[in-house]
Design a protein around this motif. Structure first.
Motif, PDB file in Angstrom:
ATOM      1  N   PHE A 143     -10.727  14.336  -0.128  1.00 34.52           N
ATOM      2  CA  PHE A 143     -10.135  13.563   0.868  1.00 34.52           C
ATOM      3  C   PHE A 143      -8.865  13.975   1.059  1.00 34.52           C
ATOM      4  O   PHE A 143      -8.178  14.392   1.957  1.00 34.52           O
ATOM      5  N   ALA A 207       6.908  15.108  -2.565  1.00 31.82           N
ATOM      6  CA  ALA A 207       6.606  13.979  -3.692  1.00 31.82           C
ATOM      7  C   ALA A 207       6.134  14.354  -4.975  1.00 31.82           C
ATOM      8  O   ALA A 207       6.486  13.833  -5.819  1.00 31.82           O
TER       9      ALA A 207
ATOM     10  N   GLY B  43      -4.291   7.795   4.979  1.00 26.30           N
ATOM     11  CA  GLY B  43      -4.510   7.969   3.620  1.00 26.30           C
ATOM     12  C   GLY B  43      -5.626   7.129   3.037  1.00 26.30           C
ATOM     13  O   GLY B  43      -6.089   7.307   1.812  1.00 26.30           O
ATOM     14  N   PHE B  54       3.417  10.100  -2.302  1.00 28.69           N
ATOM     15  CA  PHE B  54       2.713  10.847  -1.196  1.00 28.69           C
ATOM     16  C   PHE B  54       1.781   9.740  -0.463  1.00 28.69           C
ATOM     17  O   PHE B  54       1.913   9.824   0.709  1.00 28.69           O
ATOM     18  N   LEU B  57       4.127   8.065   1.759  1.00 30.39           N
ATOM     19  CA  LEU B  57       4.990   8.784   2.715  1.00 30.39           C
ATOM     20  C   LEU B  57       4.144   9.078   4.165  1.00 30.39           C
ATOM     21  O   LEU B  57       4.512   9.255   5.008  1.00 30.39           O
ATOM     22  N   VAL B  58       2.548   9.313   3.579  1.00 28.30           N
ATOM     23  CA  VAL B  58       1.745   9.680   4.648  1.00 28.30           C
ATOM     24  C   VAL B  58       1.789   8.701   5.655  1.00 28.30           C
ATOM     25  O   VAL B  58       1.653   8.795   7.018  1.00 28.30           O
ATOM     26  N   ARG B  61       5.037   8.343   7.854  1.00 24.98           N
ATOM     27  CA  ARG B  61       5.266   9.223   9.107  1.00 24.98           C
ATOM     28  C   ARG B  61       4.888   8.465  10.244  1.00 24.98           C
ATOM     29  O   ARG B  61       5.604   8.673  11.375  1.00 24.98           O
TER      30      ARG B  61
END
Ligand code: SF4
Ligand code: SF4
Ligand code: SF4
Ligand code: SF4
Lengths: 214, 292
Positions: A143, A207, B43, B54, B57-58, B61
């Motif tokens: 994914f 990150a 995500g 991460f 952050l995804v 955005r």
């Protein structure tokens, strides 16, 4: 409502209670040698769960009682919390418990100590990372890579990547359902792409860099 | 009213009928819904399972893109709803990770303050547009349609603010307004297993069999949902469940927006009713005809 089973006399409830119905009901916390404990482990779990306060757990078992998959897990959520606190890093990371978690947030909604256990489960997957080869782990990795390729999830692409890494024959099993979905216009043959894909790829690197050494 | 629409990946693929019916309903209600330009996947449960920062952050955005327009984000998928809210909540409440999120967003030159509000379309319909408005606009009540509301797990859980964490009533009340006979459904926020269907199929089918069993037991003609993944598990896998458990379920699984649209008088072809795998169109037609 409980129905008495034919092979057991109805009045004899104590005998029934003696047999553990859940793995948790037995007293099987392994005896481990103190040298192997990692005093840093709980801190790591706390950092990557967005600072959940693992130490505040009172071992009430509400989480285990709420979880749809407690009966499948090697350790129930409650027991896992105790093991994290004890610093049993290797035993915890080898457990299948957090791979069973569906992120339903039942435990989180009910925990009397306000611990977000769903985040704790995520943190354990993150920390188990590459050392774990559960099929679920491969799925999440695929994914992640699909997301970095297109910026959006591409369902057919994800299933193909997953199958190639685990069991290519499983694609055959998806066949009939896939055809039906396709005929109903529910299957994309081509991925949608985000135009600013470089932003997402950069975020991934940034990150990773910022998490290093935490 | 004008909302920033975040459809999420499923609504552009396996849940196309949810996208179609949502757009049609908002149009019929004359509420603006403008798709966020160049949105990315949130995500889901996958990114938090591989990377922590991460995974914040995804979705951030997307929030940043909505924020630039000063709009409230309208989300249809329960899982997207949780992902976006999760990023926002960490940003608001956790100083340690907030500063990291801020720094990362600065490094890609995207301005982000975490201000954009995130709301589920069910919340918007019931609490923002309001049931009185809806009642006044119902043209074809779904008189006598017997249904159970299945919210799924993530829509109601903590930090989501609009619904009770275990026994929400939003969809119940909305459906009643449309003339639907809402049946008791104790599984309304039990989990369907979500994406575990791809990796732990047998266990996940078991969870869904329980959901279908209660619906059948209550005499439901349809299960009404607000999440594309719940819909997929209950609808597309219903045949597999029947094979595995020797059952004989034939229960249409429809989005609340499909029924809302039908009741508001939206032409049925705009509601994607022939895309549901267990046929749903006839059922809706039948209840509309009874009134006409
Ligand atoms: S519900 Fe909370 S306090 Fe109770 S055992 Fe689980 S984590 Fe600990
Ligand atoms: S969030 Fe995970 S651990 Fe908690 S109840 Fe749900 S499945 Fe179980
Ligand atoms: S939850 Fe699913 S549908 Fe929603 S954006 Fe994320 S991946 Fe796409
Ligand atoms: S009920 Fe199922 S699909 Fe829906 S939000 Fe929960 S896990 Fe996701």
């Amino acid at each position: 409502m409980s129905v008495a089973r034919e092979d057991q006399p109805e009045g004899d409830l104590r005998l029934q209670a003696a047999a553990p119905a859940y793995p948790d009901a037995s007293n099987d916390i392994p005896v481990i040698d103190e040298e192997s404990l990692d005093p840093e482990f709980m801190r790591l779990v706390e950092v990557f769960s967005g600072n959940q306060y693992v130490n505040s757990c009172i071992q009430c078992g509400t989480c285990s009682g709420s979880c749809a998959f407690s009966y499948k897990m090697q350790q129930t959520p409650r027991k896992l919390m105790a093991m994290i606190r004890a610093g049993m890093r290797d035993e915890v990371l080898a457990s299948d418990t957090f791979w069973y978690c569906t992120s339903c947030y039942y435990c989180t909604a009910r925990c009397p100590r306000g611990i977000n256990l769903t985040e704790v489960m995520y943190a354990l997957r993150h920390l188990a990372g590459k050392r774990q080869h559960a099929q679920a782990a491969v799925f999440y990795d695929c994914f992640n890579s699909v997301l970095r390729s297109y910026g959006r999830l591409y369902e057919s692409g994800l299933l193909v990547r997953l199958a190639l890494k685990t069991d290519p024959m499983s694609l055959v099993a998806y066949g009939p359902l896939g055809v039906k979905m396709f005929l109903k216009g529910k299957l994309n043959l081509l991925p949608e792409r985000v135009r600013a894909l470089d932003e997402i790829r950069k975020l991934y690197d940034i990150a990773a860099e910022m998490e290093e050494g935490l | 009213m004008n909302f920033a629409y975040y459809p999420g990946c499923s609504l552009h693929a396996s849940a196309r009928e949810y996208d179609e019916s949502t757009l049609a309903v908002f149009q019929a209600l004359e509420v603006g819904l403008e798709e966020i330009n160049d949105w990315n996947c949130c995500g889901a449960t996958a990114l938090p399972s591989t990377n922590y920062l991460f995974s914040l952050l995804v979705p951030a955005r997307n929030l940043a893109l909505a924020e630039q327009k000063g709009q409230i984000v309208a989300v249809a998928c329960n899982s997207c709803f949780v992902s976006l809210r999760r990023a926002k909540t960490v940003y608001e409440n956790n100083p340690e990770w907030r500063s990291k999120m801020r720094e990362a967003m600065e490094r890609i030159n995207v301005s982000f303050s975490g201000k954009a509000q995130v709301r589920h379309i069910l919340d918007i319909v019931v609490n923002e547009i309001g049931l009185e408005q809806i009642a006044a606009r119902v043209k074809r009540p779904l008189q006598g349609l017997k249904a159970v509301p299945y919210y799924g797990c993530q829509i109601a859980r903590p930090l989501n603010e609009f619904a009770h964490t275990e026994l929400p009533t939003e969809m119940d009340r909305l459906l009643q307004t449309l003339g639907v006979k809402v049946l008791r459904y104790d599984h309304k926020t039990k989990c369907c297993g979500g994406s575990h269907i791809a990796t732990k199929e047998a266990d996940t089918l078991g969870l869904n069999q329980e959901l279908l069993e209660e619906a059948q037991m209550r005499g439901a003609e349809a299960i009404v949902v607000s999440c594309p993944l719940c819909q997929l598990n209950l609808d597309a896998y219903q045949e597999k469940i029947n094979q595995r458990f020797g059952t004989n379920y034939q229960i249409p699984v429809v989005y609340f927006t499909q029924l809302l649209g039908a009741a508001l008088g939206v032409p049925l072809r705009k509601l994607g009713l022939s895309r549901n795998l267990v046929p749903a169109r006839r059922l809706v037609e039948k209840h509309i005809e009874e009134v006409l």
